[in-house]
Design a protein around this motif. Structure first.
Motif, PDB file in Angstrom:
ATOM      1  N   GLN A 150       0.883  -1.173   0.000  1.00  0.00           N
ATOM      2  CA  GLN A 150       0.000   0.000   0.000  1.00  0.00           C
ATOM      3  C   GLN A 150       0.915   1.215   0.000  1.00  0.00           C
ATOM      4  OE1 GLN A 150      -2.037   0.344   3.823  1.00  0.00           O
ATOM      5  NE2 GLN A 150      -0.535  -1.049   4.715  1.00  0.00           N
ATOM      6  N   PRO A 151       0.430   2.371  -0.445  1.00  0.00           N
ATOM      7  CA  PRO A 151       1.320   3.536  -0.508  1.00  0.00           C
ATOM      8  C   PRO A 151       1.836   3.890   0.886  1.00  0.00           C
ATOM      9  CG  PRO A 151      -0.745   3.962  -1.666  1.00  0.00           C
ATOM     10  CD  PRO A 151      -0.928   2.673  -0.910  1.00  0.00           C
ATOM     11  N   LEU A 152       3.140   4.107   0.984  1.00  0.00           N
ATOM     12  CA  LEU A 152       3.687   4.594   2.248  1.00  0.00           C
ATOM     13  C   LEU A 152       3.269   6.059   2.389  1.00  0.00           C
ATOM     14  CD1 LEU A 152       7.248   2.977   2.051  1.00  0.00           C
ATOM     15  CD2 LEU A 152       5.419   2.406   3.653  1.00  0.00           C
ATOM     16  N   PRO A 153       3.021   6.518   3.624  1.00  0.00           N
ATOM     17  CA  PRO A 153       2.507   7.882   3.805  1.00  0.00           C
ATOM     18  C   PRO A 153       3.539   8.929   3.407  1.00  0.00           C
ATOM     19  CG  PRO A 153       3.070   6.892   5.908  1.00  0.00           C
ATOM     20  CD  PRO A 153       3.197   5.807   4.897  1.00  0.00           C
ATOM     21  N   SER A 154       3.044  10.100   3.036  1.00  0.00           N
ATOM     22  CA  SER A 154       3.934  11.209   2.696  1.00  0.00           C
ATOM     23  C   SER A 154       4.567  11.762   3.969  1.00  0.00           C
ATOM     24  CB  SER A 154       3.141  12.321   2.010  1.00  0.00           C
ATOM     25  OG  SER A 154       2.295  12.946   2.954  1.00  0.00           O
ATOM     26  N   MET A 155       5.569  12.608   3.799  1.00  0.00           N
ATOM     27  CA  MET A 155       6.255  13.195   4.939  1.00  0.00           C
ATOM     28  C   MET A 155       5.277  13.910   5.871  1.00  0.00           C
ATOM     29  SD  MET A 155       9.197  16.106   4.963  1.00  0.00           S
ATOM     30  CE  MET A 155       8.033  17.451   4.808  1.00  0.00           C
TER      31      MET A 155
END
Lengths: 415, 415
Positions: A150-155
């Protein structure tokens, strides 16, 4: 015409296959390099920057020759990234890498990741966390990732909560509350999977999680083994609901050097690194240092001055770099998600304007906070005579509650 | 010749008497003005600046007339001091002062001070604390001073410890320890004589006092009455061993307005204002604001984020103005008495250089902290080969333990 179309399709498929082949080769090369080189092997990373991972592997293993121009290029990259200007040359590095060449088996490592329900991601992949590029030359070669794809979260969606292994009950409850609250707001809590503060951070985030990926554990060793073993259940849960990642391949031991390097990944993944509890000298301060060095916000939670476990936090506050935070709202504000910021007023038993006359209180209420207002306008808003307004403004000014700019007045921030 | 000498002596004596007479008149005038005007009556203070205390009293009481040029001068003084640019004029001020004119009896007030074993001091007196001039136009007209006649401490010798009346046991013990430790080092602890933090500050300083004047209580009301009455014994001890001072004459009630104005005196007397415990909204923050506005150092003691009594301290830390302090050494350092500074290392179980190889540790120890050292020199100091030194410097650099400038290396501060 039909022939042409078919030919075009075939050509495109061929090109795609070629591209795919190159991407796969690149991935395999980075997997191999990750085993060959320690994290932040600056010469190795510069070599990859200069010639790409595939050729870098060839040079590192001695299959390809490297000329003096490449050494020059590496020197330039090293000095540009603030590292050493002079270095012993590629031959010395190759000597360092040589003992591990016989062990290289990137296919096997990728197979291991598959078996663990994970994968390897490299820069350029859609799933690659782009904030890691802020590390410059120190961006990791790849990430070994255990957990659902799944997409890793943004900063901006990520907060690091770090601290000492020997947490106090204060540190435990504060960390748990912050992690829970952050996860409830949709933030991903990143930490190091260790005992103490790290464990409380992961646990709180798992409890509070509303987002897809409430927490990430960044390991100093390989993700095939959960370390420390006492956190086995917790890290299994993190892998199930969140992600367990590392820059070193499966089977790598968590050495002290790797712990220190791992900290830069925690710092780089998050918008804010919060040191919840740390002794005067603590690994968490190393994470804070990494965060500061790449321009991330460093925050810390204050505690009793009698607690040795808060001495490192107070040191961070005193030495200037860190911002004091006491609740989730303040951390969220630092992460720049202003839409979700709720300014917290803990208690308001006494106000700075206590003791003002009724007239002055009315005047204070009439004063705008942003753009300044003229005396004439204030007389209308407050319903006071011009004389009373002027005198009242003088008093409020002396009390630090109002300030004037070219004859116009506004309320000061703390009024 | 003898005649001449005698004549000279007589003339000098006459001049001295005249000077003495003028000084006495000035003192009496300021005593009267202090009763006429509230603290920080900006028009009144500007008037005194413009024409001196004696004529100001004449104008304030209506005995002397004031022309429009004087009003202009007052306007200029007011705007120069950052106050209101427009004001209702002297007539309005005189209307404010008029009700108190019949009560003026400065001789009686001075007599009261004598009876209490005290005195009145005015700017220009040898005993006047010169740091109060940093208040500019807001410098008090005079100080009513109860206690033995002795030089008041300089700004650098004075630390303000302030905080909430409803202190916790944490606040009480921290304040007591800090006050005791500061007094032991020869500092004078200034506070407001109130319950809670103030009382603990005075008490700790009295216990620890080695200097002539270990503590000063600045009262919001007259010094003839110890307020609050529950602190009667404590304030009596402060008057005996230290000083109890106020800018308002004997018999003045401690109004809320006067409390707020009093805070500026506490801030101005001390080099550092330390807020030990304060709620989110607290009078102690007002003192901190005063201190900041005249360029004094504001410091604060962190505490549990679960304690509402530390919320004001954390607010000060977060909003940027205040410096985090956790012990007497850190406060002394801020006061600029560098000779007495002892850097405190609370505990050192783990160092940032843990995990370094023996060679790198040797190299780290060889690195100078101030001026940078060349690789050549380091090889000699550390007893390592040039190659090993260069490689080691690279590793130490990446760990943030060493930094280079034009090829020369030094240890970073946190190494």
């Amino acid at each position: 015409m039909k022939d042409n179309v078919t030919k075009d399709e075939v050509t495109t498929e061929g090109a795609n296959a070629a591209v795919l082949g190159k991407q796969e080769k690149e991935r395999l090369a980075r997997a191999a390099l990750a085993r060959l080189m320690e994290p932040q092997d600056s010469v190795g990373l510069a070599l990859v920057h200069a010639v790409g991972a595939i050729d870098a592997l060839g040079i590192a293993t001695g299959e390809l020759a490297a000329g003096p121009r490449l050494e020059q290029e590496i020197s330039t990259l090293l000095s540009e990234s603030g590292g050493q200007a002079s270095w012993p040359g590629l031959t010395a590095s190759k000597r360092r890498w040589a003992p591990r060449v016989p062990d290289l088996a990137p296919d096997r490592d990728l197979e291991t990741m598959k078996r663990l329900g994970g994968r390897l991601i490299v820069p350029g992949d859609e799933l690659w966390p782009e904030q890691l590029s802020d590390l410059g030359l120190q961006e990791p070669l790849c990430l070994w990732w255990r957990g659902h794809e799944q997409p890793l979260p943004s900063m901006r969606q990520t907060i690091a909560l770090v601290g000492s292994r020997d947490s106090t009950s204060y540190g435990a409850s504060v960390t748990g509350d912050l992690a829970y609250g952050l996860a409830q707001r949709g933030y991903c809590v990143v930490s190091g999977g260790a005992y103490g503060i790290d464990a409380h951070a992961h646990r709180g985030a798992l409890r509070g999680g509303v987002a897809n990926l409430p927490t990430i554990a960044v390991m100093a060793g390989g993700v095939d083994r959960f370390y420390p073993s006492g956190n086995d259940d917790l890290l299994r849960a993190v892998a199930n609901q969140g992600a367990v990642i590392s820059e070193v391949p499966p089977g790598s031991a968590p050495t002290r050097y790797r712990f220190l390097q791992r900290n830069r990944l925690i710092a780089a993944l998050a918008a804010v690194t919060v040191v919840v509890e740390a002794r005067w000298r603590s690994g968490a301060l190393n994470t804070a240092h990494h965060a500061e060095s790449i321009g991330r916000v460093v925050a810390t939670v204050p505690g009793s001055i009698h607690s040795a476990n808060s001495a490192g936090c107070h040191r961070l506050l005193r030495d200037g770099g860190a911002i004091c935070v006491t609740d989730v709202g303040e951390i969220a504000e630092l992460a720049g998600r202003n839409g979700e910021v709720t300014v917290s007023y803990k208690d308001s038993p006494a106000a700075p304007h206590d003791g003002l006359s009724l007239e002055d209180l009315i005047l204070l209420d009439a004063l705008p906070l942003r753009s300044a207002s003229s005396v004439e306008k204030l007389t209308v808003v407050a319903g006071l005579s011009p004389d009373s307004v002027r005198a009242g403004l003088g008093r409020l000014g002396l009390l630090g509650l109002a300030s004037s700019e070219r004859g116009a007045w506004k309320r000061t921030k703390n009024a």
